[in-house]
Scaffold this motif. Sequence first.
Motif, PDB file in Angstrom:
ATOM      1  N   VAL A 164       1.171  -1.153  -0.077  1.00 48.68           N
ATOM      2  CA  VAL A 164      -0.191  -0.380   0.547  1.00 48.68           C
ATOM      3  C   VAL A 164       1.242   1.705  -0.716  1.00 48.68           C
ATOM      4  CG1 VAL A 164      -1.543   1.557   1.232  1.00 48.68           C
ATOM      5  CG2 VAL A 164      -2.031  -0.901   1.500  1.00 48.68           C
ATOM      6  N   LYS A 165       2.038   1.043   0.775  1.00 45.65           N
ATOM      7  CA  LYS A 165       3.011   2.083   0.992  1.00 45.65           C
ATOM      8  C   LYS A 165       3.674   1.990   0.029  1.00 45.65           C
ATOM      9  CE  LYS A 165       3.954   2.297   6.124  1.00 45.65           C
ATOM     10  NZ  LYS A 165       4.053   1.972   6.726  1.00 45.65           N
ATOM     11  N   ILE A 166       4.490   1.984  -1.048  1.00 43.74           N
ATOM     12  CA  ILE A 166       5.142   1.893  -2.158  1.00 43.74           C
ATOM     13  C   ILE A 166       3.668   2.278  -3.325  1.00 43.74           C
ATOM     14  CG2 ILE A 166       4.918  -0.771  -2.751  1.00 43.74           C
ATOM     15  CD1 ILE A 166       7.924  -0.313  -3.738  1.00 43.74           C
ATOM     16  N   MET A 167       2.864   1.501  -3.329  1.00 43.04           N
ATOM     17  CA  MET A 167       1.530   2.103  -4.133  1.00 43.04           C
ATOM     18  C   MET A 167       1.203   3.798  -4.434  1.00 43.04           C
ATOM     19  SD  MET A 167      -0.526  -1.757  -4.864  1.00 43.04           S
ATOM     20  CE  MET A 167      -1.248  -0.642  -6.220  1.00 43.04           C
ATOM     21  N   GLU A 168       1.240   3.937  -3.115  1.00 43.66           N
ATOM     22  CA  GLU A 168       1.120   4.960  -2.934  1.00 43.66           C
ATOM     23  C   GLU A 168       1.828   6.068  -3.571  1.00 43.66           C
ATOM     24  OE1 GLU A 168      -0.593   7.866   0.519  1.00 43.66           O
ATOM     25  OE2 GLU A 168       0.314   6.121   1.704  1.00 43.66           O
ATOM     26  N   LYS A 169       3.056   6.194  -3.212  1.00 41.20           N
ATOM     27  CA  LYS A 169       4.806   6.227  -4.257  1.00 41.20           C
ATOM     28  C   LYS A 169       4.298   5.956  -5.400  1.00 41.20           C
ATOM     29  CE  LYS A 169       6.925   6.188  -0.009  1.00 41.20           C
ATOM     30  NZ  LYS A 169       8.025   6.173   0.915  1.00 41.20           N
ATOM     31  N   ARG A 170       3.502   5.491  -5.907  1.00 44.72           N
ATOM     32  CA  ARG A 170       3.571   5.358  -7.419  1.00 44.72           C
ATOM     33  C   ARG A 170       4.744   4.423  -8.082  1.00 44.72           C
ATOM     34  NH1 ARG A 170      -0.834   7.197  -5.905  1.00 44.72           N
ATOM     35  NH2 ARG A 170      -1.885   8.478  -7.362  1.00 44.72           N
ATOM     36  N   ALA A 171       5.003   3.231  -7.413  1.00 41.53           N
ATOM     37  CA  ALA A 171       6.494   2.727  -7.485  1.00 41.53           C
ATOM     38  C   ALA A 171       6.120   1.525  -8.702  1.00 41.53           C
ATOM     39  CB  ALA A 171       6.456   1.345  -6.821  1.00 41.53           C
ATOM     40  N   SER A 172       7.181   1.254  -9.658  1.00 34.01           N
ATOM     41  CA  SER A 172       6.765   0.465 -10.441  1.00 34.01           C
ATOM     42  C   SER A 172       5.558  -0.526 -10.640  1.00 34.01           C
ATOM     43  CB  SER A 172       7.510   0.484 -11.622  1.00 34.01           C
ATOM     44  OG  SER A 172       9.028  -0.066 -10.778  1.00 34.01           O
ATOM     45  N   VAL A 173       5.641  -1.724 -11.105  1.00 36.14           N
ATOM     46  CA  VAL A 173       4.985  -2.679 -11.553  1.00 36.14           C
ATOM     47  C   VAL A 173       6.338  -3.876 -10.454  1.00 36.14           C
ATOM     48  CG1 VAL A 173       3.881  -5.017 -11.736  1.00 36.14           C
ATOM     49  CG2 VAL A 173       3.015  -2.779 -12.968  1.00 36.14           C
ATOM     50  N   GLU A 174       7.405  -3.820 -11.697  1.00 41.20           N
ATOM     51  CA  GLU A 174       7.999  -4.407 -10.984  1.00 41.20           C
ATOM     52  C   GLU A 174       8.907  -4.167  -9.286  1.00 41.20           C
ATOM     53  OE1 GLU A 174       8.347  -2.788 -13.617  1.00 41.20           O
ATOM     54  OE2 GLU A 174       7.990  -4.238 -15.043  1.00 41.20           O
ATOM     55  N   GLU A 175       9.310  -3.271  -8.995  1.00 40.15           N
ATOM     56  CA  GLU A 175       9.173  -2.329  -7.294  1.00 40.15           C
ATOM     57  C   GLU A 175       7.993  -3.161  -6.504  1.00 40.15           C
ATOM     58  OE1 GLU A 175      10.682   1.853  -7.884  1.00 40.15           O
ATOM     59  OE2 GLU A 175       9.010   1.614  -7.973  1.00 40.15           O
ATOM     60  N   CYS A 176       7.203  -2.824  -6.576  1.00 37.57           N
ATOM     61  CA  CYS A 176       6.101  -3.747  -6.101  1.00 37.57           C
ATOM     62  C   CYS A 176       6.661  -4.668  -6.293  1.00 37.57           C
ATOM     63  CB  CYS A 176       4.289  -3.623  -6.832  1.00 37.57           C
ATOM     64  SG  CYS A 176       3.888  -1.990  -6.766  1.00 37.57           S
ATOM     65  N   GLN A 177       6.738  -5.891  -7.208  1.00 36.95           N
ATOM     66  CA  GLN A 177       6.135  -6.909  -7.096  1.00 36.95           C
ATOM     67  C   GLN A 177       7.781  -7.447  -6.237  1.00 36.95           C
ATOM     68  OE1 GLN A 177       6.941  -7.897 -11.465  1.00 36.95           O
ATOM     69  NE2 GLN A 177       4.654  -8.554 -11.568  1.00 36.95           N
ATOM     70  N   THR A 178       8.984  -7.288  -6.578  1.00 37.37           N
ATOM     71  CA  THR A 178      10.330  -6.774  -5.816  1.00 37.37           C
ATOM     72  C   THR A 178      10.124  -6.959  -4.513  1.00 37.37           C
ATOM     73  OG1 THR A 178      11.741  -6.233  -7.431  1.00 37.37           O
ATOM     74  CG2 THR A 178      12.466  -6.310  -5.791  1.00 37.37           C
ATOM     75  N   LEU A 179       9.223  -5.807  -4.157  1.00 39.44           N
ATOM     76  CA  LEU A 179       8.697  -6.016  -2.268  1.00 39.44           C
ATOM     77  C   LEU A 179       7.979  -6.637  -1.567  1.00 39.44           C
ATOM     78  CD1 LEU A 179       8.647  -3.939   0.174  1.00 39.44           C
ATOM     79  CD2 LEU A 179       6.600  -2.802  -0.094  1.00 39.44           C
ATOM     80  N   ILE A 180       7.263  -7.678  -2.653  1.00 35.84           N
ATOM     81  CA  ILE A 180       6.065  -8.012  -2.320  1.00 35.84           C
ATOM     82  C   ILE A 180       7.179 -10.166  -1.257  1.00 35.84           C
ATOM     83  CG2 ILE A 180       4.161 -10.274  -2.836  1.00 35.84           C
ATOM     84  CD1 ILE A 180       3.712  -7.852  -4.643  1.00 35.84           C
ATOM     85  N   GLN A 181       7.942  -9.856  -3.702  1.00 31.83           N
ATOM     86  CA  GLN A 181       8.975 -11.208  -2.310  1.00 31.83           C
ATOM     87  C   GLN A 181       9.591 -11.182  -1.683  1.00 31.83           C
ATOM     88  OE1 GLN A 181      11.918 -11.493  -5.727  1.00 31.83           O
ATOM     89  NE2 GLN A 181      12.311 -13.174  -5.677  1.00 31.83           N
ATOM     90  N   HIS A 182      10.787 -10.196  -1.717  1.00 27.86           N
ATOM     91  CA  HIS A 182      11.544  -9.431  -0.342  1.00 27.86           C
ATOM     92  C   HIS A 182      11.023  -9.572   1.133  1.00 27.86           C
ATOM     93  CE1 HIS A 182      14.215  -7.079  -2.634  1.00 27.86           C
ATOM     94  NE2 HIS A 182      14.863  -8.832  -3.050  1.00 27.86           N
TER      95      HIS A 182
END
Length: 228
Positions: A203-221
């Motif tokens: 939620v926090k990173i999407m609010e900052k308009r992170a890319s799809v790849e950044e969101c996926q990396t965050l979830i993985q980590h």
Amino acid sequence: MEQTSLNLVAIAVFVMTLSALLGPIFNISPFIPAAATFTILGLATVDSFSWGGKGLTLFLDLFTHAEERQRIIHHEAGHFLAAYCLGIPVTGYTLTAWETFKQGEEAGMGGVQFDFSLLSDQEKISKNPLIIERTFTVLMAGIAAENIIYEKAEGGKEDKQNLREIMKILDIPVHLYPQKESWALLQAKNLLLRHQTSYKALVKIMEKRASVEECQTLIQHTMINDAK
């Protein structure tokens, strides 16, 4: 008529009523609010028929308050996380009507774009029928997220429509629609509750308009850290 058109009509009627009440006090000619109201209604009609309601959606997006924007982010993060966990590819996402318009998507206040091409591959579906169930779960994950965070979902009407359209294409009997919908909602809720750390971070990173790849990396980590 689209909901956005109905909202604008309601605004126009409110403005006209308020002007009629305050007009005599401020010496406002009754023709001014009447002309403005009819202009708005005319534009609403033209937009609804010629532009699919996109103009009204963009206009109303200007008045979306912070709480509603947070609800949209939480809703879409639910879709995104469920899609990642269940192997449904995410191709993009938007969180405002303007972002949706710029990406050339259908009128709306935001949404996650999925690759549902597997649903058209009958051979793969026959080998792995769970593809259908996972798709249903992803579609209901936005509503599940709102239910968890706000105890009640305000969005999700389009999600339910999409779910029923897919069930129709797959020739699922109509009497099974409510059962399939409830099951998918429950599965989505359980999935999000199991991955609350990932969800909150997403939620926090999407609010900052992170890319799809950044969101996926965050979830993985976050999932790797939770597993330790």
